[in-house]
Design a protein around this motif. Structure first.
Motif, short mmCIF file in Angstrom:
data_model
loop_
_atom_site.label_atom_id
_atom_site.label_comp_id
_atom_site.label_asym_id
_atom_site.label_seq_id
_atom_site.Cartn_x
_atom_site.Cartn_y
_atom_site.Cartn_z
N ASP A 1 0.83 -1.19 0.00
CA ASP A 1 0.00 0.00 0.00
C ASP A 1 0.87 1.25 0.00
O ASP A 1 2.07 1.21 0.29
N GLY A 2 0.26 2.39 -0.33
CA GLY A 2 1.00 3.64 -0.47
C GLY A 2 1.74 4.07 0.79
O GLY A 2 2.93 4.40 0.73
N PRO A 3 1.08 4.10 1.95
CA PRO A 3 1.77 4.52 3.18
C PRO A 3 2.98 3.64 3.52
O PRO A 3 4.02 4.14 3.93
N SER A 4 2.83 2.33 3.35
CA SER A 4 3.95 1.43 3.64
C SER A 4 5.09 1.63 2.65
O SER A 4 6.27 1.62 3.02
N SER A 5 4.75 1.84 1.39
CA SER A 5 5.77 2.08 0.37
C SER A 5 6.52 3.38 0.65
O SER A 5 7.75 3.45 0.55
N ALA A 6 5.76 4.41 1.03
CA ALA A 6 6.38 5.70 1.34
C ALA A 6 7.29 5.59 2.56
O ALA A 6 8.38 6.17 2.61
N ALA A 7 6.85 4.83 3.57
CA ALA A 7 7.66 4.64 4.77
C ALA A 7 8.95 3.89 4.45
O ALA A 7 10.01 4.19 5.00
N ALA A 8 8.85 2.92 3.55
CA ALA A 8 10.04 2.16 3.17
C ALA A 8 11.04 3.05 2.44
O ALA A 8 12.26 2.98 2.68
#
Length: 207
Positions: free
Chosen positions: A86-93
């Motif tokens: 998902d977007g938030p997890s990808s951004a956090a990574a």
């Protein structure tokens, strides 16, 4: 730690935020219900450790795997991670890779530009490809400035490799048009064609 906000992602997962509003990680709906997670609930270290591996943890591991194979720009890596997470997890990574010093868009842009210049790509084509990678204007400008001296040499190399026979056959205008389609400027193309024509004439070719 208190969960201040919970939102559902486009992939149906639950994104969790701490009491400062910072994104923590996301979990699937089953895990969310099973562990009694909700807005306002408190999570201590033991509770966090008991949760299954989060989407964010997996995204970070995947990002490390991608970066072990080749360099990425931040936007390119984010878009690739979004195919699986998902977007938030990808951004956090991506943010974590930047914090670890594994992502450097300026260095990546310059390295990519040098690689493409080594393939005798035109400056216009290199800039187009860097734009497609989602790199910012400043990083692209710095990369293009570094490889600028190679552009004329690249055009000459392309003419030598692909269009020498056509020039020998008197097809100068067709060669110029072909070079324009490759992204070389008229000035670069004209100079390269003139040099090769002069060389052909010196070699005794009938033009």
């Amino acid at each position: 730690m208190r969960l201040s906000k919970v939102t559902e992602t486009k992939k149906g997962r639950m994104a969790l935020f701490d009491d400062t509003g910072e994104f923590l990680f996301s979990v699937d709906a089953e895990t969310y219900c099973k562990y009694g997670l909700c807005e306002g609930c408190e999570l201590d270290a033991a509770a966090l450790a008991g949760l299954p591996a989060s989407e964010t943890r997996r995204a970070k591991d995947k990002a490390l795997g991608y970066l072990s194979l080749r360099g990425y720009g931040s936007q390119e890596l984010y878009e690739k991670l979004c195919l699986k997470f998902d977007g938030p997890s990808s951004a956090a990574a991506v943010a974590e890779m930047q914090r670890l010093g594994l992502l450097d868009d300026t260095a990546f842009a310059k390295a990519r530009a040098r690689h493409l210049a080594g393939q005798n790509r035109s400056a216009r084509e290199i800039e187009r490809r860097l734009n497609l990678l989602g790199l910012c204007a400043e990083d692209i400008s710095a990369a293009m400035e570094e490889i600028a001296p190679q552009s004329e040499a690249a055009c000459r190399a392309v003419v030598e490799k692909h269009y020498r026979a056509k020039l020998a056959a008197g097809q100068r205008e067709k060669v110029l048009a072909a070079l324009a389609r490759r992204g070389f400027s008229y000035g670069e193309a004209k100079a390269a064609v003139s040099e090769v024509l002069a060389q052909l004439e010196a070699e005794g070719c009938e033009l």
